[in-house]
Design an enzyme around this catalytic site. Structure first.
Site, PDB file in Angstrom:
ATOM      1  N   CYS A 194      44.454 -35.216  77.023  1.00  0.00           N
ATOM      2  CA  CYS A 194      45.080 -34.645  75.812  1.00  0.00           C
ATOM      3  C   CYS A 194      46.252 -35.576  75.521  1.00  0.00           C
ATOM      4  CB  CYS A 194      45.565 -33.229  76.071  1.00  0.00           C
ATOM      5  SG  CYS A 194      44.256 -32.012  76.181  1.00  0.00           S
TER       6      CYS A 194
ATOM      7  N   ALA B 253      47.612 -37.476  72.757  1.00  0.00           N
ATOM      8  CA  ALA B 253      48.470 -37.794  71.606  1.00  0.00           C
ATOM      9  C   ALA B 253      49.804 -37.049  71.675  1.00  0.00           C
ATOM     10  CB  ALA B 253      47.733 -37.413  70.314  1.00  0.00           C
ATOM     11  N   PRO B 254      50.890 -37.655  71.207  1.00  0.00           N
ATOM     12  CA  PRO B 254      50.986 -38.960  70.533  1.00  0.00           C
ATOM     13  C   PRO B 254      51.065 -40.169  71.481  1.00  0.00           C
ATOM     14  CG  PRO B 254      53.125 -37.893  70.569  1.00  0.00           C
ATOM     15  CD  PRO B 254      52.175 -36.933  71.212  1.00  0.00           C
ATOM     16  N   GLY B 255      50.858 -39.957  72.755  1.00  0.00           N
ATOM     17  CA  GLY B 255      50.754 -41.114  73.641  1.00  0.00           C
ATOM     18  C   GLY B 255      51.971 -41.390  74.490  1.00  0.00           C
ATOM     19  N   GLY B 256      52.908 -40.446  74.552  1.00  0.00           N
ATOM     20  CA  GLY B 256      54.101 -40.661  75.381  1.00  0.00           C
ATOM     21  C   GLY B 256      53.725 -40.943  76.826  1.00  0.00           C
ATOM     22  N   LYS B 257      52.871 -40.089  77.374  1.00  0.00           N
ATOM     23  CA  LYS B 257      52.509 -40.277  78.787  1.00  0.00           C
ATOM     24  C   LYS B 257      51.459 -41.369  78.946  1.00  0.00           C
ATOM     25  CE  LYS B 257      53.923 -35.626  79.972  1.00  0.00           C
ATOM     26  NZ  LYS B 257      53.897 -35.030  78.613  1.00  0.00           N
TER      27      LYS B 257
ATOM     28  N   ASP C 100      47.390 -32.925  80.027  1.00  0.00           N
ATOM     29  CA  ASP C 100      48.680 -32.464  79.495  1.00  0.00           C
ATOM     30  C   ASP C 100      48.364 -31.540  78.320  1.00  0.00           C
ATOM     31  OD1 ASP C 100      51.385 -32.277  78.960  1.00  0.00           O
ATOM     32  OD2 ASP C 100      51.510 -34.196  77.925  1.00  0.00           O
TER      33      ASP C 100
ATOM     34  N   CYS D 228      54.472 -28.233  79.039  1.00  0.00           N
ATOM     35  CA  CYS D 228      55.917 -28.132  78.823  1.00  0.00           C
ATOM     36  C   CYS D 228      56.252 -26.669  78.537  1.00  0.00           C
ATOM     37  CB  CYS D 228      56.405 -29.077  77.734  1.00  0.00           C
ATOM     38  SG  CYS D 228      55.644 -28.832  76.131  1.00  0.00           S
TER      39      CYS D 228
HETATM   40  C1  SAM Z   1      51.034 -31.482  74.810  1.00  0.00           C
HETATM   41  S1  SAM Z   1      50.181 -32.437  73.658  1.00  0.00           S
HETATM   42  C2  SAM Z   1      49.951 -33.934  74.552  1.00  0.00           C
HETATM   43  C3  SAM Z   1      51.189 -34.799  74.642  1.00  0.00           C
HETATM   44  C4  SAM Z   1      50.898 -36.181  75.205  1.00  0.00           C
HETATM   45  N1  SAM Z   1      50.250 -36.119  76.508  1.00  0.00           N
HETATM   46  C5  SAM Z   1      52.149 -37.035  75.321  1.00  0.00           C
HETATM   47  O1  SAM Z   1      52.719 -37.122  76.403  1.00  0.00           O
HETATM   48  O2  SAM Z   1      52.539 -37.620  74.301  1.00  0.00           O
HETATM   49  C6  SAM Z   1      48.589 -31.745  73.692  1.00  0.00           C
HETATM   50  C7  SAM Z   1      47.536 -32.507  72.902  1.00  0.00           C
HETATM   51  O3  SAM Z   1      46.273 -31.887  73.162  1.00  0.00           O
HETATM   52  C8  SAM Z   1      45.465 -32.128  72.032  1.00  0.00           C
HETATM   53  N2  SAM Z   1      44.289 -31.213  72.106  1.00  0.00           N
HETATM   54  C9  SAM Z   1      44.246 -29.908  71.808  1.00  0.00           C
HETATM   55  N3  SAM Z   1      43.002 -29.431  71.993  1.00  0.00           N
HETATM   56  C10 SAM Z   1      42.237 -30.466  72.431  1.00  0.00           C
HETATM   57  C11 SAM Z   1      40.863 -30.593  72.771  1.00  0.00           C
HETATM   58  N4  SAM Z   1      40.031 -29.558  72.704  1.00  0.00           N
HETATM   59  N5  SAM Z   1      40.415 -31.805  73.152  1.00  0.00           N
HETATM   60  C12 SAM Z   1      41.261 -32.873  73.207  1.00  0.00           C
HETATM   61  N6  SAM Z   1      42.582 -32.802  72.882  1.00  0.00           N
HETATM   62  C13 SAM Z   1      43.059 -31.611  72.500  1.00  0.00           C
HETATM   63  C14 SAM Z   1      46.398 -31.880  70.874  1.00  0.00           C
HETATM   64  O4  SAM Z   1      45.904 -32.519  69.698  1.00  0.00           O
HETATM   65  C15 SAM Z   1      47.697 -32.483  71.388  1.00  0.00           C
HETATM   66  O5  SAM Z   1      47.847 -33.790  70.919  1.00  0.00           O
END
Ligand code: SAM
Length: 440
Positions: free
Chosen positions: A253, A255-259, A321, A374
């Site tokens: 998961c 986006a936006p790609g921080g991790k 995440d 988070c």
């Molecule tokens: C907490 S954010 C991730 C933050 C990211 N790891 C970072 O550190 O920048 C959760 C992400 O899960 C994605 N998401 C939600 N449901 C999903 C699914 N079924 N499959 C893939 N990604 C999903 C959302 O679009 C969102 O970008």
């Protein structure tokens, strides 16, 4: 950033943002689109400050209105914006009241100018007595919804008061230094040479906390990706995932790609796939990686449908995440206090359980999955992981790597580790659990 609007224009734009969040359930970012001046940093600061204290300011203002129900949402938002300035800004109260009166015209309610004037003048005079009474309530004093205060007290009886306070603080700006390109102490010197003070966070060896937040455009090394902005708690993820060069790694998961960026900086040489459901957010991953000068395979897909994207080769490491209530990052996103509803954590938990189940099907025997949120709600954290452990016979808890640091005040849970806002480490709230698929 736009040009600097006048005080009245700032108030008007901030009032529209506050109305969007508080009355229409929009995020700050969504509410900000299409509003003149909304991109200005002054407007954003006023709107975020008002949202942070909205649930304390509104009850006080409503006490001063003869018929609160007759006041339009936009005017009410403007009154909270002005009241916030009166209580929390250094501007003279008189100036804020006058700006609000002028702003009535800009938000389309010029005939409400006398009412705004009268109510705000009374607020200035009577606020000490009003708050002396209203602040007896913990939810009002800390500007959180009643149900959330109760949840935090139930889950964290000892820590909740400090968490509620920390949620209202201005968050520190923390940098992640790409140590493959610049040593942290060298980066600190480089900042100091530009008059930017920072301190090294002892337990996070990539983290530098700035003495004062600033625009990334003025940060040396940002444009070429030598530093990024990331809370120190989030910088733990690559350490806990403990990937090795050459391994196939899935950021599930992403986006936006921080991790994603943090993983590639921590372990160059991994074969990383960064996946996300939202195509416009996958674009953000691409932009981030371009700035960092790093590469990953980017995939737009639903993690719950592996048949759409998976080549059948298992991953040695998976970072999951998941989307969550974001109750650990309220100090950065005060709109969360107004947007969340009591049933949200349960709904997120169902989604998180499905995502975890799918991710586990992609994990190699002997492979490690790091579950991260988070959130500070046990329902979304150890309870989701606990349910997966009960349901999946080939799953066990993996210890954190021996070299992983323990942030001061982090709470060991039945499974995993919880970082809390208000704890000594000074991080946002995060939850991490390491799971391993057995080879048996
Ligand atoms: C907490 S954010 C991730 C933050 C990211 N790891 C970072 O550190 O920048 C959760 C992400 O899960 C994605 N998401 C939600 N449901 C999903 C699914 N079924 N499959 C893939 N990604 C999903 C959302 O679009 C969102 O970008």
């Amino acid at each position: 950033m736009g040009s600097s609007p006048s005080a009245a224009a700032t108030f008007a734009a901030a009032a529209r943002i506050v109305e969007g969040v508080a009355r229409r359930g929009q995020s700050v970012d969504a509410a900000t689109r299409d509003i003149p001046h909304a991109a200005s940093s002054a407007v954003r600061a006023v709107a975020l400050g008002t949202l942070r204290w909205y649930l304390r300011l509104l009850p006080a203002l409503r006490r001063l209105l003869r018929d609160p129900a007759s006041v339009t949402p936009r005017l009410e938002s403007l009154l909270t914006v002005a009241a916030h300035q009166v209580v929390y800004a250094r501007t003279a109260a008189e100036v804020s009241v006058n700006a609000a009166v002028d702003a009535t015209r800009l938000i389309g309610v010029p005939r409400a100018a006398p009412l705004a004037n009268a109510v705000l003048r009374r607020f200035v005079r009577e606020r000490a007595e009003l708050f002396a009474e209203l602040d007896q309530s913990l939810p009002v004093r800390t500007a959180h919804p009643d149900w959330l205060v109760q949840r935090l007290l139930d889950a964290w009886p000892r820590q909740a008061p400090a968490m509620l306070e920390a949620n209202n603080e201005h968050p520190p700006m923390v940098l992640r230094v790409d140590r493959t390109r610049t040593a942290r102490h060298a980066m600190r010197e480089e900042l100091r040479a530009r008059g930017i003070e920072s301190r090294e966070i002892q337990w996070a060896d990539t983290a530098l906390e700035l003495a004062r937040p600033m625009s990334v455009n003025e940060l040396p090394g940002f444009a070429e990706g030598r530093v990024s902005v990331q809370d120190a708690g989030a910088q733990l993820a690559p350490v806990l995932l403990d990937a090795r060069p050459g391994e196939r790694v899935l950021d599930a998961c992403a986006a936006p790609g921080g991790k994603t960026g943090a993983l590639l900086e921590h372990t160059p040489g991994i074969h990383l796939t960064a996946l996300d459901l939202a195509s416009e957010r996958v674009v953000r991953i691409a932009e981030n990686l371009r700035r960092l000068g790093r590469e990953a395979r980017l995939v737009t897909a639903d993690l719950r449908r592996p048949q759409d994207f998976w080549d059948g080769q298992p991953y040695a490491r998976i970072l999951l995440d998941v989307p969550c209530s974001s109750t650990g990052v309220i100090r950065r996103h005060p709109d969360i206090k107004l947007l969340r509803r009591p049933g949200d954590a349960a709904a997120f938990a169902r989604q998180q359980g499905e995502l975890l189940h799918s991710a586990l099907t992609l994990l190699a025997p002997g492979g490690r999955l790091l579950y991260a949120t988070c959130s500070v709600c046990p329902e979304e954290n150890e309870e989701v992981v606990g349910a997966a452990l009960a349901a999946e016979s080939k799953l066990r808890v993996a210890g954190f790597p021996p070299h992983a640091p323990r942030p001061p005040g982090a709470q060991p849970r039945p499974v995993g580790l919880q970082l809390l806002p208000g704890a000594d480490a000074g991080t946002d709230g995060f939850y991490y659990a390491c799971l391993e698929k057995t080879t048996a």
